[in-house]
Design an enzyme around this catalytic site. Structure first.
Site, short mmCIF file in Angstrom:
data_model
loop_
_atom_site.label_atom_id
_atom_site.label_comp_id
_atom_site.label_asym_id
_atom_site.label_seq_id
_atom_site.Cartn_x
_atom_site.Cartn_y
_atom_site.Cartn_z
N LYS A 22 0.83 -1.21 0.00
CA LYS A 22 0.00 0.00 0.00
C LYS A 22 0.86 1.26 0.00
CE LYS A 22 -2.56 2.55 3.54
NZ LYS A 22 -1.44 3.27 4.17
N ASN A 23 1.80 1.35 0.93
CA ASN A 23 2.54 2.60 1.08
C ASN A 23 3.48 2.88 -0.09
OD1 ASN A 23 1.19 3.22 3.39
ND2 ASN A 23 2.80 2.55 4.79
N CYS A 117 -5.57 8.79 8.43
CA CYS A 117 -5.83 8.19 9.75
C CYS A 117 -5.59 9.18 10.87
CB CYS A 117 -4.90 7.00 9.95
SG CYS A 117 -5.60 5.48 9.34
N ARG A 122 -0.09 15.07 12.73
CA ARG A 122 0.81 14.59 11.68
C ARG A 122 1.18 15.76 10.78
NH1 ARG A 122 -1.53 8.93 9.49
NH2 ARG A 122 0.56 8.72 8.65
N ASP A 309 3.20 0.58 12.35
CA ASP A 309 1.95 0.10 11.75
C ASP A 309 1.56 -1.29 12.26
OD1 ASP A 309 1.66 2.42 10.37
OD2 ASP A 309 2.19 1.61 8.41
N ARG A 401 -9.41 0.76 3.52
CA ARG A 401 -8.40 1.68 2.98
C ARG A 401 -7.10 0.96 2.65
NH1 ARG A 401 -6.44 5.85 6.64
NH2 ARG A 401 -4.95 5.74 4.95
C1 UD1 Z 1 4.24 6.74 6.74
C2 UD1 Z 1 3.27 5.61 6.44
C3 UD1 Z 1 2.59 5.15 7.70
C4 UD1 Z 1 3.60 4.79 8.76
C5 UD1 Z 1 4.63 5.90 8.94
C6 UD1 Z 1 5.77 5.52 9.86
C7 UD1 Z 1 2.57 6.08 4.18
C8 UD1 Z 1 1.49 6.54 3.29
N1 UD1 Z 1 2.29 6.10 5.48
O1 UD1 Z 1 3.48 7.81 7.26
O2 UD1 Z 1 1.78 4.02 7.39
O3 UD1 Z 1 2.95 4.58 9.99
O4 UD1 Z 1 5.19 6.27 7.68
O5 UD1 Z 1 6.42 4.39 9.38
O6 UD1 Z 1 3.63 5.67 3.76
N2 UD1 Z 1 6.67 14.23 11.18
C9 UD1 Z 1 6.78 15.56 11.44
N3 UD1 Z 1 6.80 16.43 10.40
C10 UD1 Z 1 6.75 16.01 9.11
C11 UD1 Z 1 6.63 14.64 8.84
C12 UD1 Z 1 6.59 13.76 9.89
O7 UD1 Z 1 6.84 15.97 12.61
O8 UD1 Z 1 6.79 16.85 8.20
C13 UD1 Z 1 6.63 13.26 12.29
C14 UD1 Z 1 5.29 12.52 12.36
O9 UD1 Z 1 4.33 13.26 13.07
C15 UD1 Z 1 5.69 11.25 13.05
C16 UD1 Z 1 7.10 11.00 12.50
O10 UD1 Z 1 7.57 12.25 12.02
O11 UD1 Z 1 5.76 11.47 14.44
C17 UD1 Z 1 7.19 9.97 11.41
O12 UD1 Z 1 6.23 10.24 10.42
P1 UD1 Z 1 6.41 9.81 8.89
O13 UD1 Z 1 7.48 8.78 8.79
O14 UD1 Z 1 6.54 11.04 8.09
O15 UD1 Z 1 5.03 9.12 8.61
P2 UD1 Z 1 4.11 9.26 7.36
O16 UD1 Z 1 4.93 9.49 6.13
O17 UD1 Z 1 2.99 10.18 7.65
#
Ligand code: UD1
Length: 422
Positions: A22-23, A117, A122, A309, A401
């Site tokens: 998915k991701n 989600c 986030r 996850d 989803r």
């Molecule tokens: C992706 C995955 C999700 C998974 C997560 C962590 C997808 C579509 N989703 O989510 O399933 O749970 O990686 O493996 O691939 N953060 C910030 N600022 C930012 C970006 C992130 O503070 O600009 C923080 C987030 O709040 C979180 C951490 O960094 O605490 C990691 O998030 P991130 O790895 O970016 O997760 P996603 O890309 O949203």
């Protein structure tokens, strides 16, 4: 609203085949915008998030053919709408990849802030910082991110925290930037590597994906390709956990064993027998559990650590393990929404900050429970499969989803699960 009715307490037995990741799909589909020609993507999971993203691309003007067998052809050359509104993105957090892809391709993007989600705040500040470092002017007005650049220029970008989304988004924008971009403290998740492989196949020059330093040399043009997505690490892990939680014996086909090492290690620590194999054409994993599992401690970490996850499904397993387990959630601030629902099924869980103490009970019992997000839904399914008696799991649109043919796959393993349309 549809819900699942599950009569638990049956060990899962048999074979299951894992779908495409998915991701990876949610990043590779927008990445196809960067190509100046049509791209064919195979091994796509046919899940709600993919349908939503397909609709968004079509609203942008792309020509997209999606087949139920996991085949998609994207022709981005017809795109003529560069504004992605809230209605289009409200259901999908990964819509943020359109920012990097549109900026890289057209030098302009207007994207409503994403939905997805609810697992705590986030932000996308690292994404924005990355786009600015590449020379884009970025502003946020009325919930819309506007990004513009006459020319993107390669830059050294350090991520304050490992972020999958920011790493991929910066890769997308940097592909066609002038010069070299270096992302330091990059995410190493399997789907980061898969997206880099896709981009290299359309003509990008990316090195180091899978390590914490990624180098992207910008190129002028990208072309079409035919690409098959990797198997889904999280779906495979969910089936491994479900097999173990029900005392089952399941062979999980179409996996990449190295992606599952953290999960295998933790399941083995619980007393589960996990065996890797290769049948000559693909890898498989056999998961066998015959006695009550032992409690273990889990800390979620960026890859190759234990994935956030799978924290929720793993907690469902630990609810009826022997002894006390601690689960520490290090990635997301508020990823314990499933706890009150597990407690409703008889679990004993105390949450303090980012740590949950799970005091193992003999067994869970069936109850009516509500999914609050995608992986919380998966956790409740695991709990219901292992519990005594009948459970109903509601809000299953969250599960739709991210899991392809979930109930059919579980039913083929002997689960007594039925989707009830109200
Ligand atoms: C992706 C995955 C999700 C998974 C997560 C962590 C997808 C579509 N989703 O989510 O399933 O749970 O990686 O493996 O691939 N953060 C910030 N600022 C930012 C970006 C992130 O503070 O600009 C923080 C987030 O709040 C979180 C951490 O960094 O605490 C990691 O998030 P991130 O790895 O970016 O997760 P996603 O890309 O949203």
């Amino acid at each position: 609203m549809a819900y699942y009715r599950i009569n638990g307490g049956r060990p899962l037995e048999g074979q299951v085949t894992i779908s495409g990741a998915k991701n990876a799909a949610l990043a590779i589909i927008p990445a196809a915008i960067l190509a100046g020609q049509p791209c064919i993507i195979e091994n796509l999971p046919i899940i709600e998030d993919v349908h939503v993203l397909t609709d968004i691309l079509r609203l942008m003007g792309a020509t997209v053919d999606l087949h139920e067998n996991g085949w998609m052809r994207i022709d981005p050359t017809t795109i003529d709408n560069f504004e992605v509104t809230f209605d289009m993105v409200s259901k999908l957090r990964a819509s943020y990849y359109l920012l990097g892809a549109m900026l890289g391709r057209y030098g302009h993007a207007a994207l409503a802030l994403p939905g997805g989600c609810s697992i705590g705040p986030r932000p996308i500040d690292f994404h924005i910082k990355g786009m600015r470092a590449l020379g884009a002017k970025v502003s946020i007005k009325n919930g819309v991110v506007y990004a513009d650049a006459e020319e993107l220029r390669g830059a050294d970008i350090y991520l304050d925290m490992v972020s999958v989304g920011a790493t991929i988004n910066i890769m997308l924008a940097a592909c066609r930037a002038e010069g070299v971009t270096v992302i330091t403290n990059a995410a190493k998740e399997p789907h980061v590597v898969d997206v880099a492989n896709f981009l290299n196949m359309i003509g990008a020059s990316i090195k180091g994906a899978g390590t914490d330093t990624i180098r992207i040399r910008g190129v002028k043009e990208l072309h079409g390709c035919n690409y098959a997505i990797i198997p889904d690490q999280i779906e495979a892990g969910t089936f491994m956990i479900a097999a173990a939680a029900t005392g089952g014996n399941v062979v999980i086909n179409n996996i990449i064993p190295t992606h599952l090492e953290a999960i295998s290690a933790k399941l083995m620590e619980c007393g589960v027998m996990v065996t890797e194999g290769d049948d000559g054409s693909e890898f498989y994993m056999q998961v066998q559990a015959s006695e009550r599992l032992r409690a273990v401690n889990i800390k979620t970490l960026p890859y190759p650590g234990f994935p956030t996850d799978l924290q929720q499904p793993m907690m469902a397993l630990l609810c009826s393990a022997k002894g006390n387990s601690y689960v520490m959630e290090n990635i997301f601030e508020d990823r314990f929404n499933h706890v009150p629902e597990l407690v409703r099924m008889g679990a004993s869980i105390t949450v303090t900050g980012r740590t949950a103490l799970i005091e193992g009970v003999e067994s869970l019992s069936g109850a009516a429970v509500h999914a609050t997000d995608l992986r919380a839904g998966a956790a409740l399914i695991v709990a219901a499969l292992a519990a005594d008696g009948v459970s109903t799991v509601h809000n299953i649109h969250f599960i739709d989803r991210g899991y392809e043919h979930f109930e059919q796959k579980l039913r083929s393993l002997g689960a007594d699960i039925e989707r009830v349309e109200e």
